[in-house]
Scaffold this active site. Structure first.
Site, PDB file in Angstrom:
ATOM      1  CG  ASP A  74      -2.088   1.024   0.974  1.00 20.57           C
ATOM      2  OD1 ASP A  74      -1.816   2.059   0.331  1.00 20.57           O
ATOM      3  OD2 ASP A  74      -3.211   0.796   1.426  1.00 20.57           O
TER       4      ASP A  74
ATOM      5  CG  HIS B 172       2.010   6.751   7.743  1.00 21.21           C
ATOM      6  ND1 HIS B 172       1.602   6.185   8.924  1.00 21.21           N
ATOM      7  CD2 HIS B 172       2.119   5.714   6.867  1.00 21.21           C
ATOM      8  CE1 HIS B 172       1.480   4.863   8.762  1.00 21.21           C
ATOM      9  NE2 HIS B 172       1.777   4.559   7.528  1.00 21.21           N
TER      10      HIS B 172
END
Lengths: 180, 451
Positions: free
Chosen positions: B206, B214
């Protein structure tokens, strides 16, 4: 009597006024962190700070690190710059799991303050419980021990070193992204 | 046979996955039998148990397993269960021992698994044959360049066949020098309330989530935090493969690789990559000589995520190795190790170990983000209507790129090829009636491309 004291104490007790100031310092630190005032918290740290959290060694008592590549690993092994980085991340406004806000409640207790070889440095031991609560029912609490060194400076007490001990080998939590 | 139709739960053409596969307790029981009781599973590394008597504990599925180097130097693995009543015979996670002694009645097994001593044996037993009561061994334990794997399957492919062409990629980490790779330190271990498949496919493929999930961490770490560049690991359109900028995901069924192919970006998130890159460039000529131009120049030093089915991820650049152990359908334990070539200078190893802790350790500033959505994806299907939904992994489907190495490659690390391949293999393994059918049929060799 004297013998017993030798075994129990880490060092010579600080005077009462110093012990009181240290307790106030730790309580204020916990409050500042609970209130997400990270710049204020960083100002309570000495810039040479060493901040560590080792993984407890789940080995037989007779086995200690030997020749294999298995050795102690740190969950936290930070200097001042890394702590600043972690604080900056919290302040980006882009840590999605903290919005809605995550709530922390830090309780610090069993505070013991001892003198060290250096007149202005104190060896401070404490226990803590850190409760974290977010969203509907995402509650968790961590309990541990801390071993701190505090330095008396012209600018008040500063945290020079902190080692945090959590007793669990396997951390049952989605993250430990919080200041202990 | 199973009451579930695994042909329908995964629709490979439409790239759809039923969300019940993350939730359904009976599917989970099928997984323990079809996948974890038959596939080759990572157990440990030679560097962790170099001497006779050295042992470590790990899991194969939910089975507690002891991996031990016996007095004869051979590495074996056993179920951590006393053959008398089933209590665990070892509660330490690693160490050195001549014997594993059960804490219940004191039966003691030597480090080759033989039952060596039974308290009061002669006084109380007339019918006890110690030679038949050794610890139950893991059927096969084999080693690939220091990596110890085990399988409960008596038959089926050997480890080398199971890894297949994945060895080409693994060798960039395992065989970059004659001394090879080592794992450093005791692993981070965290239990997270999510299904085991989600962290696996997240880590192996991913590239899409990195910049967004993030985002907070990416603003403060390494390259971006220090203003060294704007485009790293999925941030910026250069990484989508839209302009064919040279990154890729590649399927080597049943395994997968994602790589930036630029030879350096593995260190993009490091705050002080200097010593790492200096060492990288110092060894690069010898690695090119050893492994050739493609692996020495394009793969070495790139951010490269290797997924060995079902639950092992070897991530070059971040330099970590992770194993995901299932703990029921709704939880998993992740064990994360730092890794480096054995010849790496201590100064560089120290940077790597600290970096692993700060990014993907128990308190890693990136690791903490992933558990949150993993939990939601796993547990929202408690709701019946939500459970009828499907997940979709259709990104870059059908896009191909030329690639000299083995496998079918697709451009860009923001791509969902690796994740699609993971679920295709999951389906294949769940459908396989015998262990001989868990591997896909051999792809035609790319003779021309490989020269």
């Amino acid at each position: 009597m004297a013998k017993k004291q030798k075994i129990a104490a880490v060092g010579k007790d600080t005077d009462m006024e110093t012990a009181y100031r240290i307790e106030r310092f730790l309580a204020a630190e916990a409050r500042v962190l609970d209130e997400e005032r990270y710049d204020d918290w960083l100002a309570m740290l000495d810039e040479s700070i060493v901040y560590k959290m080792p993984i407890p060694m789940n080995t037989y008592r007779r086995n200690r690190p030997g020749k294999s590549s298995i050795c102690e690993t740190m969950i936290y092994d930070e200097n001042f710059e890394k702590l600043k980085q972690r604080a900056a991340r919290e302040d980006t406004g882009m840590v999605w799991l903290n919005d809605p806000a995550t709530h922390h409640i830090r309780t610090v207790t069993n505070i013991e303050s001892f003198c060290t070889d250096e007149a202005s440095v104190y060896d401070v031991r404490s226990k803590f419980t850190l409760l974290r609560s977010r969203r509907d029912k995402d509650h968790i609490s961590h309990t541990g021990t801390r071993k701190d060194l505090l330095r008396d400076t012209g600018d008040g007490l500063k945290l020079v070193s902190r080692t945090v001990f959590l007793p669990e080998r396997v951390i049952v939590d989605k993250n430990l992204n919080m200041f202990f | 046979m199973s009451k579930f139709d695994y042909n329908k739960l995964i629709d490979n053409d439409a790239a759809l996955q039923s969300r019940s596969i993350f939730w359904e307790p009976e599917i989970y029981q099928d997984e323990l039998k079809q996948i974890f009781n038959r596939c080759w599973l990572f157990l440990g590394h030679d560097s962790q148990i170099p001497e006779a008597g050295d042992f470590l504990r790990t899991y194969m599925g939910e089975d507690d397993v002891i991996v031990v180097r016996g007095e004869d130097g051979e590495v074996r693995a056993f179920l951590n269960a006393c053959t008398h009543r089933g209590n665990k015979v070892c509660h330490a996670e690693w160490g050195k021992t001549k014997a594993f002694t059960c804490s219940y009645h004191g039966w003691a097994y030597d480090n080759m698994g033989e039952l060596a001593a039974v308290p009061l044996e002669e006084a109380i037993y007339d019918n006890l044959d110690r030679s038949k009561l050794g610890l139950v061994p893991v059927a096969r334990v084999q080693n690939y360049k220091g990596m110890i794997f085990g399988t409960f399957a008596e038959e089926g492919p050997d480890l080398v066949e199971y890894l297949g062409d994945m060895a080409y990629y693994l060798d960039v980490v395992l065989d970059a020098s004659p001394e090879g790779m080592e794992l450093i330190g005791t692993p981070f271990r965290v239990e997270i309330p999510g299904n085991w498949k989600l962290p696996v496919e997240n880590a192996i493929g991913d590239g899409y989530h990195v910049a967004w999930a993030h985002a907070g961490a990416m603003r403060v770490v390494g390259t971006i935090g220090q203003g060294r560049g704007e485009s790293v690991l999925g941030i910026g359109k250069d990484n989508t493969g839209f302009d064919d900028s040279g990154q890729m995901q590649v399927a080597i069924p049943p395994h997968t690789v994602l790589s930036t192919l630029d030879g350096q970006s593995g260190y993009a998130l490091y705050d002080n990559p200097g010593p790492c890159i200096e060492y990288l460039e110092q060894v690069r000529p010898s690695v090119v000589e050893r492994l050739g131009d493609v692996r020495g120049n394009q793969l070495l030093g790139s951010e490269t995520h290797m997924g060995v089915f079902p639950n092992l991820q070897i991530i070059q650049g971040l330099n970590l190795l992770r194993v995901i152990h299932p703990k029921g359908p709704g939880a998993f334990e992740v064990a994360t190790y730092s890794m480096a070539d054995k010849n790496t200078p201590d100064e560089v190893k120290d940077i790597i170990v600290k970096h692993v802790g700060q990014t993907f350790g128990t308190a890693g500033i990136l690791e903490g983000d992933d558990g949150d959505f993993t939990e939601a994806i796993t547990h929202s299907p408690n709701g019946y209507a939500t459970r009828q939904m499907k997940g979709w992994l259709g990104m870059a489907q059908g896009r191909k790129m030329d690639w000299e190495g083995p496998g079918e490659a697709s451009p860009g690390i923001v791509n969902e090829l690796c994740q699609r391949e993971f679920y295709a293999q999951w389906q294949r393994t769940m459908l396989a009636e015998s262990v001989n059918e868990i591997l896909p049929k051999k792809l035609a060799k790319k003779e021309s491309a490989n020269g």
